[in-house]
Design an enzyme around this catalytic site. Structure first.
Site, PDB file in Angstrom:
ATOM      1  CG  ASP A 178      -1.957   1.145   0.877  1.00  0.00           C
ATOM      2  OD1 ASP A 178      -1.170   2.362   0.744  1.00  0.00           O
ATOM      3  OD2 ASP A 178      -3.415   0.994   1.966  1.00  0.00           O
ATOM      4  CG  HIS A 179       1.468   3.252  -3.413  1.00  0.00           C
ATOM      5  ND1 HIS A 179       0.878   2.968  -4.257  1.00  0.00           N
ATOM      6  CD2 HIS A 179       1.306   4.619  -3.368  1.00  0.00           C
ATOM      7  CE1 HIS A 179      -0.062   4.003  -4.588  1.00  0.00           C
ATOM      8  NE2 HIS A 179       0.192   5.640  -3.830  1.00  0.00           N
ATOM      9  CG  HIS A 241      -4.261   5.158   0.043  1.00  0.00           C
ATOM     10  ND1 HIS A 241      -3.619   3.521   0.183  1.00  0.00           N
ATOM     11  CD2 HIS A 241      -4.619   4.881  -1.472  1.00  0.00           C
ATOM     12  CE1 HIS A 241      -3.497   3.460  -1.228  1.00  0.00           C
ATOM     13  NE2 HIS A 241      -3.873   4.543  -2.007  1.00  0.00           N
TER      14      HIS A 241
END
Ligand code: NAD
Length: 499
Positions: A178-179, A241
């Site tokens: 999950d960058h 996010h």
């Protein structure tokens, strides 16, 4: 010099955009810093029939923006090998195994392997299955599987994907990127919460009225219309996010700042995330889609005018809603969340709104009905830091109060989805540090949560889109959502420079 890491990278999708723009430059930075030295090699696979020389040139060219020393870049690129590979062809995995064994001996890689899936998620299961059945895994060292988002489209598809992968890899071998969840963010929120007694001791439903998470983007969908049409803001931002930010805010203090301890607290608090009924989803979540407007002299188009977007598209580019955690600490405290494209300003921030005092003793002398609320704002991007808003006496005769802000800010080191962010993620993978990756239990729960909303929206006619102007802070219904609870969004860059 850094501690040298030893590994063979096998990249599926070695000719793709992600590999060229992010992975190769990031690996090169690790090389420049000495994390990678002699004992590493990379096999890039994709369908095209390329030679090693050609591939090495592609890798070399991908480093141009870093202005590297040509000798060093050439030496780095010489560690790269290409294999033309059809992911569904069993024979190709046999060739891959042989190449991997050869490189392992040549570079003394101790059987350490990192399999990076830089291609369409529909192939992940097939690749993982073949890696195991054709013995490409090497049990002398570590085997780590790296997976890009999106991880599924809903709970059911994510579960199928997960089962496919888990048939070949154990949970602790899987690194789901999950960058957005860069170490900086985890560290930033953790430092404020767990490094300050005065904050952590107020961090509960006795003192906090509500928490607001805003992840606003100024850009529109740009060239990603095709992808976005099938995703929308809820899947693209909230399920992953925003849920991760909420989780970091809501979790109990971990036993230590170790990856495993943080992860177990995140999983625990997510079990208390309220999965709403369809009726609650209808009430507590609103959606929007941006429309054309002229912002700072620039004419911005409708979402529906973007390439590969349907002219009658019902896809949401904005979501606002209310999450709740049903546990001792958070019962009764709404976590309002908001994300969208083409909003007034690019910002990721959290506003923690504290409860009002039981009474205002100054009312009789200053005629002010209410003292301003105390708010702790945590800035995540593009700057990091925080502001604590308190009330102080206004200078001068008579008695009046005014808000006074204690502020600490600095520009955030590495934005998300940059080579720097990938550099850090790759180093974490080499180190076996899973803090910045998502566990299946987290994903499962956030998909269950998002699915309810997604189903309600799919079953009902969409609002009259577009319903907010580019450059605004979203549709009016997002403000009404809070007004209904007697609250308002703290962050409104369209009103004042209240950053
Ligand atoms: P891309 O289309 O540029 O590259 C896809 C790669 O897969 C190519 O190398 C192609 O040759 C290969 N490929 C496709 N079908 C194949 C097959 N049948 N057999 C063998 N190889 C095959 O895609 P991308 O933008 O690099 O994205 C890759 C993944 O990373 C996707 O899951 C995407 O969602 C994710 N991602 C990309 C970015 C980005 O900035 N590009 C950011 C975040 C996540």
């Amino acid at each position: 010099m850094q501690d040298e890491k030893v590994a063979l990278f096998i990249i599926f999708g070695g000719s793709g955009d992600l590999a060229r723009r992010k992975l190769y430059p990031s690996l090169f930075r690790l090389y420049q810093k000495g994390y990678l030295q002699k004992h590493f090699a990379v096999i890039g696979t994709a369908r095209r029939p390329w030679s090693n020389d050609y591939y090495q040139q592609i890798v070399f060219d991908s480093l141009a923006s870093l202005n590297p020393d040509a000798e060093q870049a050439k030496e780095f690129a010489s560690h790269f090998y290409y294999q033309s590979h059809d992911v569904t062809n069993t024979e190709h995995y046999v060739v891959l195994r042989e190449l991997a064994q050869k490189l392992d001996t040549q570079y003394q890689l101790a059987g350490n392997r990192i399999f990076y899936m830089a291609m369409s998620p529909r192939f992940f299961g097939t690749i993982a299955g073949h890696l195991k059945s054709e013995d490409v895994l090497d049990d002398r060292g570590f085997n780590r599987l790296v997976i890009e988002k999106p991880f599924g489209h809903d709970f059911a598809s994510a579960q199928v994907l997960n089962e496919d992968i888990r048939a070949s890899f154990a949970e602790n071998q899987i690194y789901r990127i999950d960058h957005y969840l860069g170490k900086e963010m985890v560290q930033n929120i953790s430092a404020i919460r767990f490094g300050n007694n005065i904050i952590e001791s107020l961090w509960n439903n006795r003192y906090i009225d509500n928490i607001q998470i805003t992840l606003s983007e100024a850009l529109g969908v740009e060239e990603r219309g095709g992808y976005y049409e099938n995703s929308g803001a809820l899947r693209d931002m909230v399920q992953n996010h925003i849920s991760q930010i909420a989780t970091l805010l809501a979790m109990e203090p971990p036993v230590s700042f170790d990856a495993a301890d943080i992860r177990s607290e995140k999983i625990k608090v997510l079990r208390s995330l309220h999965i709403g009924t369809p009726e609650e989803a209808r009430q507590d979540f609103v959606r929007g889609q941006y429309g054309a407007a002229t912002v700072a002299g620039e004419a911005l188009d409708n979402y529906r005018d973007a390439a590969q977007v349907a002219p009658e598209s019902k896809t949401e580019t904005f979501v606002a809603g209310k999450m709740t955690f049903e546990n001792y600490r958070w019962a009764g405290v709404p976590f309002y969340i908001r994300t969208g494209k083409r909003l007034a300003k690019k910002a990721t921030r959290v506003d923690v709104v504290f409860k009002q005092l039981p009474m205002n003793i100054f009312q009789s002398v200053n005629k002010q009905d209410n003292l301003a609320e105390n708010v702790l704002t945590i800035y995540i991007e593009p700057t990091e830091g925080f502001t604590l808003q308190l009330n102080a006496k206004r200078v001068g005769q008579g008695f009046a109060t005014r808000p006074a802000a204690l502020t600490f800010r600095h520009s955030s080191e590495a934005a998300t989805n940059t080579p720097e962010a990938y550099e850090r993620l790759l180093l974490d993978i080499l180190n076996g540090d899973s803090t910045n990756f998502t566990h299946w239990d987290e994903l499962a729960q956030t998909w269950r949560f998002a699915d309810v909303i997604e189903k309600v929206w799919a079953s009902e006619p969409a609002p009259d889109f577009p319903n907010y102007l580019s450059g605004s802070m979203g549709p009016a219904c997002a403000d009404e959502l809070l007004a209904r609870d007697g609250r308002h969004w703290v962050y409104d860059p369209t009103q004042t420079d209240c950053e």
